[in-house]
Design a protein around this motif. Structure first.
Motif, short mmCIF file in Angstrom:
data_model
loop_
_atom_site.label_atom_id
_atom_site.label_comp_id
_atom_site.label_asym_id
_atom_site.label_seq_id
_atom_site.Cartn_x
_atom_site.Cartn_y
_atom_site.Cartn_z
N HIS A 181 33.77 -28.73 12.66
CA HIS A 181 33.42 -27.41 12.13
C HIS A 181 31.95 -27.12 12.43
CE1 HIS A 181 36.87 -28.85 9.75
NE2 HIS A 181 37.25 -27.59 9.77
N PRO A 182 31.63 -26.63 13.62
CA PRO A 182 30.22 -26.43 14.02
C PRO A 182 29.45 -25.50 13.08
CG PRO A 182 31.70 -26.23 15.91
CD PRO A 182 32.56 -26.28 14.68
N ASP A 183 30.12 -24.52 12.46
CA ASP A 183 29.41 -23.62 11.56
C ASP A 183 28.87 -24.35 10.33
OD1 ASP A 183 32.12 -24.03 10.95
OD2 ASP A 183 32.15 -22.30 9.60
N LYS A 184 29.66 -25.33 9.86
CA LYS A 184 29.19 -26.12 8.71
C LYS A 184 28.04 -27.05 9.15
CE LYS A 184 32.91 -24.42 6.80
NZ LYS A 184 32.81 -23.18 6.01
N ARG B 187 25.84 -26.43 11.50
CA ARG B 187 24.61 -25.63 11.63
C ARG B 187 23.98 -25.37 10.27
NH1 ARG B 187 27.67 -23.07 15.66
NH2 ARG B 187 28.39 -21.48 14.17
N ARG B 188 24.81 -25.14 9.27
CA ARG B 188 24.28 -24.85 7.94
C ARG B 188 23.58 -26.09 7.35
NH1 ARG B 188 27.24 -21.66 2.88
NH2 ARG B 188 25.47 -21.88 1.44
N ASP C 113 20.24 -26.38 9.22
CA ASP C 113 19.30 -25.36 8.73
C ASP C 113 18.69 -25.79 7.40
OD1 ASP C 113 19.85 -23.83 10.92
OD2 ASP C 113 21.26 -22.49 9.90
N GLU D 31 35.85 -26.92 3.38
CA GLU D 31 34.98 -25.86 2.85
C GLU D 31 34.01 -26.44 1.84
OE1 GLU D 31 34.43 -22.74 3.42
OE2 GLU D 31 35.96 -22.46 4.98
N GLU E 35 31.46 -25.17 0.66
CA GLU E 35 30.95 -24.13 -0.22
C GLU E 35 31.61 -24.17 -1.60
OE1 GLU E 35 29.95 -23.04 3.88
OE2 GLU E 35 31.75 -23.78 2.87
#
Length: 1563
Positions: free
Chosen positions: A337-340, A342-343, A346, A429, A431
């Protein structure tokens, strides 16, 4: 003994490659067990326990648990509710899948459920449960947990060793940085870093550099320990068996754990020594704190050293393995899950910044990374069922009674993936944890998220694990960016170049996987947890234990009547029936010697029905071999020896009596006398010189002296026998002889159930008798050829003083009188005795003598000095020198003392019951003399383990080889003393003297020779030490002690001899035989209806144990013995085999309507929608309608012509493909299969298998083979119908799962065809599917087909149209290549009818008469379905005077009928011409019952016209377009393989050569 299962029963009843075999005896035994239990045991209602799947009495759910245990219990919870019960043996397991119920247990009733049911392996691995994990609930556990939490796991304790964590993580970064840009195994890096952090916190160690291997060793060690801890243990499942440690898990765990504790103790010792040195106030490691609690703590806080050791082991295993697994999964999910990812990065950049490194004070602010870890633990909890809890009392929870001492598992894996508590639970997830940080933490307060448990037994190391996981994960993601090679996505189950991703729960899940079948004998993909073998073994042992204790109680209560005879010899306690089979150790010599020290110099062991007496006393040996020699001079000849010695005609096994006296007298006086030995001295002299020459050529180089000694001894022996030579090219004969008689000796000494339980002898269950007979034939054929040559040379010139043994033996055969003559069988047996005994025993003694001399250089120098003095350096060793070599003779005797070649001698047997040394020795018992122990006894020998030849120099006469001294008798004594002593002594002395006189010997690199005694060969560069006391005959004794190589409970260093499997099987068969003979008597008293004859079977089982793997040959042979109609019974099923045309006619023509049914097997039920196809459908209106539709609408000439273009197109395409490979070898079998398959599916739905779609053909081939295997696989549910509901082998579920691919594929094709149905149509080119769909959509009631029927028919055509046709074409090409004259005749016909400018068209086929005859002749010799598809009568009928019962299975052996010399002239010869004379009579219509390869009557194959067209056209095209050659001029193999269809065992590989000038007409 394992042959009992594998050899008798093979791997399946109608299985492929190796032929047909019966059910394994373990399956049969299990079937009987389950059947009996179902018949006689009814489960009594019990108080309302939690619901669950139905189980069996005693066994519970052992047979039904699936290998994927998590999926299994989750599915069961969905069926039965959130609390379910499973019973495994005597243990009750409760699985909780509900947060509310978990809360009741872990919060409301925590104190009751805070115990553990400690398994056997954990008892030994934790000093009886002194650690935190397995310790019982109570004050000691609370004290220990309080100490660890307050003193070690507190913030202060963790901060004290922060520097250790920081240093190791920095080292990891440095290591990875050195590999930037290259793929690395990140899993390994994570593991080593976690391990380094842990051991640094423990004792400040480091595993970098050379010490890094310690991490891998630790990993291997604790993986083995975990394996033992979670391995299914019969002692845990059935506590009554605990004292026996049947699997040896307790002893193995104890042995394995010693490594850890020795290591920990060495570390503790070092830490104590450093205790007085300077200390870092804020950097105490764990071990320092633990030792302070040991040395200075008060009663409430002190720890014992054992508790410290157990604690260290807890921390090493828990902290490393669990933490490593979680981090590995976290990295995997982030890369997925690249979006996770990146978060996370960051957040790290914002909190830490790029110039800084991650410190622990940063961690509380990394909220998103913390959420990532929690989400990882939610989806992939490291202990998915937690550690089991155990209630201390019976209690009611959620309305169900939870019994005391049951095992409670919490399925957190399912709870944390439950849609009731988690939205979109399978989605990663993090989040979801950002807003519920306090609510869903690791404290165990939230029962929808508690990966580390809850309550009193929550994981004690959570705080440490959390720090390590987040610190390391943050460091990895802050310091590096991560990419997968070639843009791949991380796999969740297999290793890649970058990550080693493991399946869920790589270690803790072992507990569940082992329960579910990865432990003892893992079966197939969907079978039960415990194998049937294990269940039967468990039940058997449990039964034996009950009998044993019952007898023990009876013995204590009821005093036996006094016996007039003294008691039998003492010995260890045994079990009833089995005796000592389970307790004998693999090192039998050490075992019986140890038992003799305990019980006395005469002991008794009982193995099955046989009594074995072991003598370890010279005085008792003297009583037997001297005072009572005549009584003890017999042998109990084993089964293998009966066949190997013509019923015991040799000297070794012959019964005592006049014939033995005559034979020994002849051998001793005529052959082994000085005169006889001198007659063949030249042969010995020549071979020994040749040995010297061979060795001399290799001076300075390491040689295998063992091999040289063996070949020389063998050469000397065979030269003395028949003057032969094994030098040069013939030298391989020595190695072949070695292999042959090693195999023969193995059979002679192999533990045989027929010997242990004589009632089983007639059945030859292990096949040892037949194998010995087959093996020995090589020797006797060879001996006969040598004898024949010697007879031819008998009239030639003779050397008066150089007669070989064979000349002397043949003279006794030809000219001897009654008292001295020998039969040819006796000569053959004698030759085998001499080859085996003289070579192997002599070779072993020489090898041991050389070994001992090299170990004792002073003794070696003394021998060499003696040789120099007696022989001199200018002479060679001659036999007349030998009597003067006194020290060398002492060396040989000392060698024989320490290493006797037959350490227990050959067994003697008393002819009557007799009292010896105050004990009763029963008649026909086996008496062994432990000369190995006697000749090492300190009572008779000073310093007996020291090699001292000098002890024999002053007692040469007293301690000789004559057997007069019973403290030294390596060759035996009395009437059965070895007959070949004089020859053995000469060869040993001569070879040894020559080796030591001619050469000096050194070992490479100054090594010392090994003298370890085992039952194996151990090869070194210079010596191949026979590390066995007796290389061959001693196998008898050790084999008795170690039976089954790789069977269920293979023992290691000190475990039982016979496996429980074998014992269970023996008891099962013995019980069956008792039932059988009772039934046989009853059968003779009560007359029954006349059934077809057949071989004798067993009750219940029938012929399951006796059917041979080559089933066609077996039933054909049985028909030759019993007649052309025979009966076999397999379980509850009756099988009738017809091998007569006239009887076949009665059934298939006169009684066709009665026999037109099928007995549909389970796999076919699932594979054909309950039998909706043509092949398996029951006889009746529906079948008649279906056959009529297919024959009239599809298989008619009009129907076949409609899709001729499809066949034409595909055949031309294959010609083009083959043409591109001209001149190169091709796999023609594969080409034929793909061609037939392409033609078939083109006709079915106009598809194509060219280009990329060609892979579909291979997939279909694999799928078909798997489906056919399931259809033909023997199924307990078919043989014993009452077992069908249990699906014990999982065949039903596997067939259903497997067929889904086919039907899914067919559904997609049908949908595409339906979409095209409105488009333009080719009036004359309708494919099968179009016609079938028209019958589905537009047919009237009488002609319509349902979609299920269409799918079943399509599957019938794919299987039948492809596999059968392919096999026929392959066999036809094979036979034509084997018969070039027939091939030329076919080609000539093709040229005449078609010509070289035209292509083969279907219009040409009726004129190709010779090719049609070739196809028929192929089908005659190689019918594709050699037994046809079985028929079943719907009523009991009488056929040929025999009663054929209703619902029996009728097979027609067309394979035998079409090869029968009564109906066919020269039937095994390939002669197509025989079909040219009566073409009409012998066609495919089934009217001729001498030739009906496709069957006859109502159930004749419906696809004959199609098969005939395809077969003829493909065969004609292949032979018209190409010439065919075999690579290297080889002949094609014609070995058959039965896999429902009779195919070639090996594919046909040929080279195509173009015949036509061009192939443009085929383009």
């Amino acid at each position: 003994m394992s042959n009992f299962y594998d050899k008798v029963a093979g791997e399946g009843w109608l299985r492929g490659q190796d032929g047909v075999a019966a059910f394994t005896i373990t399956e049969v035994a299990a079937t009987l067990t389950v059947t009996t239990l179902n018949l006689i045991i009814k489960t009594k209602p019990s108080p309302p326990p939690p619901p669950g799947p139905i189980g069996l009495p005693i066994l519970g759910h052992l047979l039904f648990i699936k290998p994927d245990f998590l999926q299994y219990v989750t599915k069961q919870s969905q069926i039965h509710g959130p609390i379910i019960k499973l019973q495994l043996g005597r243990k009750v397991y409760i699985i909780i899948s509900s947060p509310s119920i978990a809360k009741q247990i872990l919060k409301d009733h925590d104190a009751i459920f805070a115990n553990r049911d400690i398994p056997v392996a954990a008892i030994k691995g934790t000093f009886g449960g002194l650690d935190i994990v397995w310790r019982s609930n109570g004050p000691e556990l609370r004290k220990l947990r309080k100490l660890v939490i307050s003193e070690i796991m507190s913030n202060k304790g963790l901060d004290a060793c922060y520097e250790f964590r920081r240093r190791e993580i920095q080292d990891m970064v440095k290591n990875i940085h050195g590999k930037i840009g290259s793929p690395i195994n990140l899993s390994e890096q994570i593991f080593l870093t976690t391990f380094n952090v842990t051991v640094n916190m423990l004792w400040g160690g480091s595993l970098n550099g050379e010490e890094s291997n310690l991490g891998l060793e630790f990993k291997d060690r604790f993986e083995e320990l975990l394996r033992l801890m979670v391995e299914p243990n019969v002692s845990d499942m059935f506590p009554v068996l605990r004292p026996f440690d049947l699997q040896g898990i307790e002893s193995k765990a104890k042995k394995n754990i010693s490594w850890f504790y020795e290591f920990f103790e060495s570390v503790i010792e070092q830490r104590r020594k450093l205790g007085e040195g300077p200390k870092m106030a804020d950097s105490k490691d764990f071990l320092q704190q633990l030792l302070e609690l040991n040395e200075t703590g008060d009663i409430k806080t002190s720890l014992s050293i054992k508790e410290i050791n157990a604690m260290l082991l807890n921390i090493v295993i828990g902290a490393t393995d669990t933490t490593f697994t979680t981090m590995e999964w976290a990295m995997t999910e982030l890369l997925q899950h690249p979006d996770k990812l990146r978060r996370v990065v960051d957040e790290l950049d914002a909190i830490i910044g790029s110039p800084n490194i991650v410190e622990e004070f940063h961690l509380p602010r990394l909220l998103y990374l913390e959420a990532v870890v929690k989400e990882t633990l939610r989806i992939h909890p490291p202990a998915p069922l937690l550690m089991p809890h155990m209630p201390s009392e019976t209690i009611v929870v959620a309305g169900y009674t939870i019994p005391k001492n049951s095992n409670i598992f919490f399925n957190v894996w399912a709870i944390q993936r439950d849609t009731q508590f988690w939205e979109d639970p399978l989605q990663f997830e993090p989040e979801r944890f950002l807003n519920v940080i306090e609510k869903r933490n690791y404290k165990g307060n939230s029962f929808d998220f508690f990966p580390f448990g809850s309550g009193r037994r929550i994981c004690v190391g959570i705080s440490m694990a959390e720090k390590i996981m987040i610190l390391m994960l943050a460091t990895l993601l802050h310091c590096f960016e991560w990419e997968l090679p070639n843009g791949r996505k991380p796999d969740y189950s297999i290793p890649s170049a970058f990550f080693l991703f493991q399946p869920d729960y790589p270690h803790m899940s072992n507990f569940y996987d082992k329960i579910a079948g990865k432990g003892w004998l893992r079966r197939h993909d969907g079978l039960a947890a415990f194998t049937i073998t294990e269940v039967v073994a468990t039940l058997t042992v449990a039964t034996v234990v009950i009998i044993y204790f019952s007898r023990l109680v009876k013995k204590l209560i009821i005093k036996p009547k006094p016996s007039p005879l003294p008691p039998p010899p003492p010995g260890p306690i045994g079990l009833p029936i089995l005796g000592h089979l389970l307790f004998i150790k693999p090192d039998f010599l050490q075992y019986v010697t140890e038992q003799s020290k305990i019980h006395g110099p005469i002991i008794k062991l009982q193995l099955g029905r046989k009594v074995y007496i072991i003598i370890s006393s010279p005085s008792i040996a003297k009583q037997i071999l001297k005072d009572h020699d005549a009584i003890f001079a017999n042998r109990d000849i084993p089964v293998a020896a009966i066949k190997g010695t013509f019923g015991g005609l040799d000297i070794v096994w012959r019964s005592n009596g006049p014939e033995l006296h005559k034979l020994r007298k002849l051998v001793v006086s005529e052959i082994m006398s000085n005169k006889g030995l001198n007659a063949c001295y030249e042969f010995r002299r020549r071979e020994i010189r040749h040995m010297v020459k061979n060795i001399h050529e290799k001076i300075g180089s390491p040689i295998n002296l063992s091999e040289q000694i063996f070949l020389t001894t063998f050469n000397v022996t065979v030269n003395m026998l028949w003057g032969g030579s094994l030098n040069g090219e013939e030298s391989n004969l020595g190695l072949e002889f070695k292999d042959r008689f090693e195999e023969f000796l193995r059979l002679m000494v192999e533990p045989n159930v027929s010997d242990m339980f004589p009632v089983l002898r007639p059945f030859d269950l292990q096949g040892i008798e037949s194998k010995a007979k087959r093996n020995i034939s090589w020797f006797y054929e060879f001996f006969e050829s040598v004898v024949e040559q010697r007879r031819k040379l008998g009239e030639g010139p003779k050397m008066a003083d150089s007669k070989d043994f064979l000349q002397q033996l043949l003279e006794l055969n030809q000219t001897g009188d009654v008292k001295t003559s020998l039969s040819m069988k006796e000569i053959n047996a004698m030759l085998l005795n001499i080859v085996t005994g003289a070579t192997d025993t002599t070779f072993t003694t020489i090898e041991w003598a050389m070994t001992e001399l090299l170990r004792h250089p002073d003794k070696l120098r003394r021998v060499v000095e003696e040789l120099g003095a007696i022989i001199g350096d200018q002479n060679i060793v001659e036999e007349f020198h030998l009597p003067r070599l006194l020290y060398l003779e002492a060396v040989v005797k000392e060698t024989l003392r320490i290493h006797p070649p037959a350490p227990l001698l050959m067994p003697h047997m008393p002819s009557e019951t007799i009292v010896v040394a105050g004990y009763t020795i029963p008649k026909n018992s086996n008496i062994f003399f432990n000369v190995w122990a006697i000749q090492r006894d300190t009572q008779f020998w000073e310093d007996p383990l020291q090699f001292e030849p000098e002890r024999f120099l002053n007692v040469i006469e007293k301690r000789n080889y004559k057997g007069n001294s019973f403290d030294f008798f390596p060759f035996g004594s009395g009437r059965r003393i070895c007959a070949g002593i004089s020859m053995a002594e000469k060869i040993m002395m001569l070879v040894l003297a020559t080796l030591l006189h001619c050469f000096e010997w050194e070992l490479p690199n100054g090594r010392k020779p090994d003298v370890k005694e085992q039952l194996r060969f151990d090869e070194s560069i210079m010596f191949m030490y026979e590390v066995n006391v007796c290389p061959s005959m001693s196998n008898f004794y050790d084999k008795v002690a170690v039976l089954a190589g790789d069977s269920w409970l293979r023992r290691h260093d000190g475990l039982a001899a016979f496996t429980i499997t074998e014992v269970a099987a023996t008891l099962t068969v013995a019980t069956l035989l008792i039932i059988y003979f009772s039934w046989l008597v009853k059968k003779h008293i009560i007359k029954t209806k006349l059934s077809p004859p057949g071989p004798v079977g067993l009750p219940i089982l029938g012929h399951l144990l006796f059917i041979k793997p080559d089933f066609l040959q077996y039933v054909t042979k049985q028909a030759q013995i019993h007649g052309r109609i025979i009966k076999l019974k397999l379980g509850r099923k009756v099988y009738i085999i017809i091998s007569s045309p006239s009887i076949a006619k009665q059934i298939l023509k006169d009684r066709d309507a009665i026999y037109a049914n099928r007995d549909i097997p389970v796999a076919a039920i699932k594979g054909t929608f309950g039998g909706l196809d043509i092949v398996w459908r029951s006889n009746g209106p529906e079948l008649q309608k279906l056959r009529k539709l297919v024959v009239r609408e599809i298989m008619s000439n009009k129907g076949l012509d409609a899709y001729y273009e499809f066949r034409r197109r595909e055949i031309r395409q294959k010609v083009k493909n083959i043409h591109g490979k001209i001149g190169s070898p091709i796999n023609l079998s594969e080409q034929i299969f793909l061609t037939v398959l392409s033609v078939t599916i083109s006709m079915l739905w106009g598809g194509s298998l060219n280009g990329e779609e060609a892979k579909v053909g291979l997939e279909i081939k694999d799928r078909l083979e798997e489906f056919m295997k399931l259809m033909g696989e023997p199924n307990l549910s078919d043989i014993f119908p009452m077992l069908r509901p249990f699906n014990l082998q999982g065949i039903e579920s596997k067939a259903k799962k497997h067929l889904s691919w086919f039907y899914g594929f067919l559904e997609s094709v049908i949908k595409q065809r339906m979409k095209l149905v409105e488009g333009p149509k080719m009036a004359d080119n309708k494919d099968f599917l179009q016609q079938l769909l028209e019958l589905n959509q537009g047919g009237e009631a009488k002609t319509s087909l349902s979609m299920m029927e269409i799918k079943a028919v399509l599957l019938d055509m794919v299987i039948g149209g492809t596999d059968t046709t392919f096999a026929t074409i392959e066999w036809a090409m094979t036979e034509l290549l084997r018969h070039p004259n027939k091939l030329r005749k076919v080609v000539k016909e093709l040229d005449a009818i078609i010509g070289d400018q035209n292509v083969v068209e279907e219009s040409n086929l009726p004129r190709l008469l010779y090719l049609a005859a070739v196809v028929k002749e192929t089908l005659r010799i190689h019918p594709p379905a050699p037994l046809l598809v079985p028929h079943m009568p719907n009523e009991t009928t009488v056929i040929a005077g025999y009663t054929i019962p209703k619902n029996s299975c009728i097979f027609f052996n067309v394979w035998a009928i079409q090869r029968d010399a009564e109906f066919w002239e020269d039937p095994l010869r390939f002669e197509p011409e025989r079909f040219l004379k009566d073409t009409e009579k012998r066609n495919y219509t089934g009217n001729s019952f001498h030739f009906f390869p496709f069957g006859s009557g109502r159930r004749i194959c419906v696809g004959i016209p199609l098969a005939e067209k395809i077969t003829m056209q493909i065969l004609a095209t292949l032979l018209h377009c190409f010439d065919w050659e075999l690579p290297d001029g080889r002949q094609p193999d014609v070995k058959e393989k039965l896999q429902f269809v009779l195919t070639k065992a090996e594919p046909l590989v040929v080279v195509p050569v173009a015949r036509l000038s061009n192939l443009i007409q085929y383009q």
